[in-house]
Write a protein that holds these residues in place. Sequence first.
Motif, PDB file in Angstrom:
ATOM      1  N   GLU A 251       0.832  -1.197   0.000  1.00 30.27           N
ATOM      2  CA  GLU A 251       0.000   0.000   0.000  1.00 30.27           C
ATOM      3  C   GLU A 251       0.870   1.251   0.000  1.00 30.27           C
ATOM      4  OE1 GLU A 251      -3.311   0.081  -0.232  1.00 30.27           O
ATOM      5  OE2 GLU A 251      -3.264  -2.108  -0.440  1.00 30.27           O
ATOM      6  N   GLY A 252       0.362   2.277  -0.650  1.00 32.14           N
ATOM      7  CA  GLY A 252       1.101   3.528  -0.688  1.00 32.14           C
ATOM      8  C   GLY A 252       0.865   4.263  -1.984  1.00 32.14           C
ATOM      9  N   PRO A 253       1.489   5.425  -2.149  1.00 31.97           N
ATOM     10  CA  PRO A 253       1.285   6.233  -3.352  1.00 31.97           C
ATOM     11  C   PRO A 253       1.904   5.581  -4.584  1.00 31.97           C
ATOM     12  CG  PRO A 253       3.027   7.168  -2.001  1.00 31.97           C
ATOM     13  CD  PRO A 253       2.427   6.048  -1.202  1.00 31.97           C
ATOM     14  N   THR A 254       1.503   6.080  -5.736  1.00 32.28           N
ATOM     15  CA  THR A 254       2.095   5.661  -7.007  1.00 32.28           C
ATOM     16  C   THR A 254       2.950   6.806  -7.541  1.00 32.28           C
ATOM     17  OG1 THR A 254       0.260   4.190  -7.566  1.00 32.28           O
ATOM     18  CG2 THR A 254       1.625   4.966  -9.383  1.00 32.28           C
ATOM     19  N   VAL A 255       4.216   6.519  -7.744  1.00 29.99           N
ATOM     20  CA  VAL A 255       5.164   7.514  -8.246  1.00 29.99           C
ATOM     21  C   VAL A 255       5.650   7.060  -9.621  1.00 29.99           C
ATOM     22  CG1 VAL A 255       7.414   8.599  -7.894  1.00 29.99           C
ATOM     23  CG2 VAL A 255       5.882   8.248  -5.943  1.00 29.99           C
ATOM     24  N   MET A 256       5.573   7.955 -10.586  1.00 29.10           N
ATOM     25  CA  MET A 256       5.996   7.651 -11.950  1.00 29.10           C
ATOM     26  C   MET A 256       7.334   8.316 -12.246  1.00 29.10           C
ATOM     27  SD  MET A 256       3.906   8.431 -15.474  1.00 29.10           S
ATOM     28  CE  MET A 256       4.791   9.323 -16.759  1.00 29.10           C
ATOM     29  N   LEU A 257       8.257   7.534 -12.819  1.00 31.13           N
ATOM     30  CA  LEU A 257       9.535   8.029 -13.309  1.00 31.13           C
ATOM     31  C   LEU A 257       9.532   7.912 -14.826  1.00 31.13           C
ATOM     32  CD1 LEU A 257      12.041   6.293 -10.845  1.00 31.13           C
ATOM     33  CD2 LEU A 257      10.947   8.528 -10.605  1.00 31.13           C
ATOM     34  N   ARG A 258       9.818   8.992 -15.491  1.00 37.76           N
ATOM     35  CA  ARG A 258       9.752   8.995 -16.957  1.00 37.76           C
ATOM     36  C   ARG A 258      11.119   9.295 -17.569  1.00 37.76           C
ATOM     37  NH1 ARG A 258      10.847  13.513 -20.485  1.00 37.76           N
ATOM     38  NH2 ARG A 258       9.471  13.496 -22.286  1.00 37.76           N
ATOM     39  N   GLY A 259      11.483   8.506 -18.572  1.00 37.73           N
ATOM     40  CA  GLY A 259      12.659   8.773 -19.390  1.00 37.73           C
ATOM     41  C   GLY A 259      12.277   8.678 -20.855  1.00 37.73           C
ATOM     42  N   ASP A 260      12.914   9.458 -21.707  1.00 39.09           N
ATOM     43  CA  ASP A 260      12.631   9.400 -23.139  1.00 39.09           C
ATOM     44  C   ASP A 260      13.736   8.627 -23.850  1.00 39.09           C
ATOM     45  OD1 ASP A 260      14.504  11.381 -22.623  1.00 39.09           O
ATOM     46  OD2 ASP A 260      13.214  13.021 -23.246  1.00 39.09           O
ATOM     47  N   MET A 261      13.527   8.269 -25.141  1.00 39.14           N
ATOM     48  CA  MET A 261      14.478   7.351 -25.774  1.00 39.14           C
ATOM     49  C   MET A 261      14.713   7.604 -27.266  1.00 39.14           C
ATOM     50  SD  MET A 261      12.210   3.864 -25.825  1.00 39.14           S
ATOM     51  CE  MET A 261      10.559   3.808 -26.518  1.00 39.14           C
ATOM     52  N   ASP A 262      14.136   8.647 -27.851  1.00 41.06           N
ATOM     53  CA  ASP A 262      14.330   8.874 -29.283  1.00 41.06           C
ATOM     54  C   ASP A 262      15.565   9.731 -29.542  1.00 41.06           C
ATOM     55  OD1 ASP A 262      12.811  10.898 -27.980  1.00 41.06           O
ATOM     56  OD2 ASP A 262      12.206  11.746 -29.898  1.00 41.06           O
ATOM     57  N   ALA A 263      16.029   9.681 -30.803  1.00 37.55           N
ATOM     58  CA  ALA A 263      17.253  10.376 -31.203  1.00 37.55           C
ATOM     59  C   ALA A 263      16.946  11.432 -32.263  1.00 37.55           C
ATOM     60  CB  ALA A 263      18.277   9.368 -31.714  1.00 37.55           C
ATOM     61  N   LEU A 264      18.013  11.990 -32.839  1.00 35.11           N
ATOM     62  CA  LEU A 264      17.887  13.125 -33.747  1.00 35.11           C
ATOM     63  C   LEU A 264      18.603  12.867 -35.073  1.00 35.11           C
ATOM     64  CD1 LEU A 264      18.642  15.766 -31.027  1.00 35.11           C
ATOM     65  CD2 LEU A 264      16.581  15.837 -32.430  1.00 35.11           C
ATOM     66  N   PRO A 265      18.186  13.543 -36.153  1.00 40.61           N
ATOM     67  CA  PRO A 265      18.867  13.416 -37.447  1.00 40.61           C
ATOM     68  C   PRO A 265      20.095  14.319 -37.513  1.00 40.61           C
ATOM     69  CG  PRO A 265      16.934  14.791 -37.694  1.00 40.61           C
ATOM     70  CD  PRO A 265      16.934  14.318 -36.265  1.00 40.61           C
ATOM     71  N   ILE A 266      21.128  13.959 -36.759  1.00 42.84           N
ATOM     72  CA  ILE A 266      22.373  14.724 -36.668  1.00 42.84           C
ATOM     73  C   ILE A 266      23.535  13.760 -36.854  1.00 42.84           C
ATOM     74  CG2 ILE A 266      23.850  16.075 -35.120  1.00 42.84           C
ATOM     75  CD1 ILE A 266      21.330  17.151 -33.784  1.00 42.84           C
ATOM     76  N   LYS A 267      24.579  14.181 -37.531  1.00 44.70           N
ATOM     77  CA  LYS A 267      25.780  13.369 -37.691  1.00 44.70           C
ATOM     78  C   LYS A 267      26.682  13.571 -36.484  1.00 44.70           C
ATOM     79  CE  LYS A 267      29.673  12.432 -40.786  1.00 44.70           C
ATOM     80  NZ  LYS A 267      29.454  10.963 -40.718  1.00 44.70           N
ATOM     81  N   GLU A 268      26.951  12.501 -35.774  1.00 37.06           N
ATOM     82  CA  GLU A 268      27.717  12.592 -34.530  1.00 37.06           C
ATOM     83  C   GLU A 268      29.176  12.951 -34.801  1.00 37.06           C
ATOM     84  OE1 GLU A 268      28.656  10.133 -30.409  1.00 37.06           O
ATOM     85  OE2 GLU A 268      27.155   9.377 -31.824  1.00 37.06           O
ATOM     86  N   ASP A 269      29.697  13.863 -33.957  1.00 41.09           N
ATOM     87  CA  ASP A 269      31.093  14.266 -34.053  1.00 41.09           C
ATOM     88  C   ASP A 269      31.683  14.402 -32.647  1.00 41.09           C
ATOM     89  OD1 ASP A 269      33.491  15.003 -35.176  1.00 41.09           O
ATOM     90  OD2 ASP A 269      32.918  17.080 -35.528  1.00 41.09           O
ATOM     91  N   THR A 270      31.431  13.396 -31.814  1.00 40.91           N
ATOM     92  CA  THR A 270      31.940  13.417 -30.434  1.00 40.91           C
ATOM     93  C   THR A 270      33.308  12.762 -30.314  1.00 40.91           C
ATOM     94  OG1 THR A 270      30.863  11.311 -29.914  1.00 40.91           O
ATOM     95  CG2 THR A 270      29.593  13.329 -29.509  1.00 40.91           C
ATOM     96  N   GLY A 271      33.624  11.856 -31.219  1.00 44.07           N
ATOM     97  CA  GLY A 271      34.893  11.157 -31.156  1.00 44.07           C
ATOM     98  C   GLY A 271      34.931  10.008 -30.176  1.00 44.07           C
ATOM     99  N   VAL A 272      33.805   9.662 -29.550  1.00 44.51           N
ATOM    100  CA  VAL A 272      33.811   8.543 -28.609  1.00 44.51           C
ATOM    101  C   VAL A 272      33.899   7.227 -29.386  1.00 44.51           C
ATOM    102  CG1 VAL A 272      32.516   9.821 -26.873  1.00 44.51           C
ATOM    103  CG2 VAL A 272      31.283   8.377 -28.496  1.00 44.51           C
ATOM    104  N   GLU A 273      34.400   6.216 -28.715  1.00 42.33           N
ATOM    105  CA  GLU A 273      34.646   4.927 -29.359  1.00 42.33           C
ATOM    106  C   GLU A 273      33.363   4.312 -29.919  1.00 42.33           C
ATOM    107  OE1 GLU A 273      36.508   0.535 -28.147  1.00 42.33           O
ATOM    108  OE2 GLU A 273      36.458   2.190 -26.705  1.00 42.33           O
ATOM    109  N   PHE A 274      32.264   4.527 -29.234  1.00 39.22           N
ATOM    110  CA  PHE A 274      30.993   3.921 -29.632  1.00 39.22           C
ATOM    111  C   PHE A 274      30.057   4.953 -30.270  1.00 39.22           C
ATOM    112  CE2 PHE A 274      31.243   4.868 -25.137  1.00 39.22           C
ATOM    113  CZ  PHE A 274      30.133   5.673 -24.891  1.00 39.22           C
ATOM    114  N   ALA A 275      30.620   5.930 -30.950  1.00 41.46           N
ATOM    115  CA  ALA A 275      29.811   6.936 -31.637  1.00 41.46           C
ATOM    116  C   ALA A 275      28.935   6.283 -32.704  1.00 41.46           C
ATOM    117  CB  ALA A 275      30.711   7.982 -32.281  1.00 41.46           C
ATOM    118  N   SER A 276      27.789   6.887 -32.934  1.00 38.98           N
ATOM    119  CA  SER A 276      26.854   6.365 -33.929  1.00 38.98           C
ATOM    120  C   SER A 276      27.342   6.647 -35.346  1.00 38.98           C
ATOM    121  CB  SER A 276      25.480   7.002 -33.738  1.00 38.98           C
ATOM    122  OG  SER A 276      24.644   6.758 -34.852  1.00 38.98           O
TER     123      SER A 276
END
Length: 436
Positions: free
Chosen positions: A81-106
């Motif tokens: 018993e108790g309150p209901t708490v919602m945690l929301r996260g989003d997950m979509d991406a953007l039409p941009i060419k990645e230039d971060t230089g990280v090893e796992f860049a898209s």
Amino acid sequence: MTTHISADLSQAIRAHAEQTLETIGSLYRQLHQHPELPFQEHQTSAHLADALEAVARDTPGMEVTRGVGGTGVVALIRNGEGPTVMLRGDMDALPIKEDTGVEFASTDTADTDGGSVPLMHACGHDLHSSCIVGAATVMAAMRDQWQGTLMLICQPAEEIFGGAKAMLEDGLYRRFARPDIVLGQHNMPALAGNVGHIAGRAMAAASNLAITIHGAGGHGSMPAHTIDPVVIAAHVVTRLQTIVSREVPPEETAVVTVGRLHAGTQANIIPHHAELDINIRSFDNDLHRQLIEAIERIVRAECDAGRCPCPPDIRVINDTIALYNDTGLVERLRRAHGEHFGQDALYDMHRLNGSEDFPLFGDAKAGGFGGDDIPCAYWFIGATPAERWAATPGITVADKMRHLEMPHSPHYFPGNPVTLRTGIEALVSGAVACLD
């Protein structure tokens, strides 16, 4: 009841978060390397659902549902018993060419009506959804420390303000649970490990309008035999600038931007029509409606003055309301985050002219779920490593952020381990503070 984040509870949150970091870090890198556009997050949502279902296998009272509002994922942990708490996260991406230089860049691309486009998680939604899985893992391991129902949302299509509406229209609150409190967070280029809060009006309402002005085209040498939509569009663009300067009260903030104006194919052809895309932002929902009405009035008046053969087409492409952070809830969360991270890790976030569809989860009318509004709060986690932050000019957080890459930049990368851990712990400490 508000739970106090004691030293022992804080230590338990840290310990459980540390245990899940390797797994969540691997999930984050997978999501980052393979981003997907709004409502196309099929692999993204599958990875997130798989990860949540792995937690559910060892968690009594937890269930996971896929395909809510298209590609959305919902997880419930019922823990007495108790309150209901919602945690929301989003997950979509953007039409941009990645230039971060990280090893796992898209390096992924997607086919759209306009052709192939590069893809990048340039706003950190991969981080947000990974933190949701991390928070689920920690909260499941700490069921003896809280009571109530935890509702975890991985939402599609935030970038086009479509995902929250889609999930709500798919019966989110009817099929699963109607939360008592809705919580969310976003990364920003503040110091990694820090958490920022703002009460009241926090983010702007936004609307994107598509307008077509109809003329009567012909030869550029014989303009008297035409109705030139280019001239009419030019008058519209100029006249729109008077909305903010002459119709918005000086104490309010509003933006009216013509982001696209297209007409014609070559110099000696007067085209049949002109197209405009207009972006509007404000922090007051009533004022926002007045802005749209003013745009419609000006466009129609200029078309009448220019002798257009038919009225203009005016269409709202997408929109969202302003984010209002519940003052009492923000104070509760600020206290909880201060108890967990320490007061020195907190900062006052300035109001953002950016926009979110997150507030639709709390506004009963705009969200279409009826009844009373649901208190919402949305905070910000820093994403800039300490060494970079120290080398950045400025004294205040706002000063330094002006010199750093912002979300939607091809160079923006919030996914350092400190930010990932902070995001998980901020969600958990915030949720625990709102549960019995």
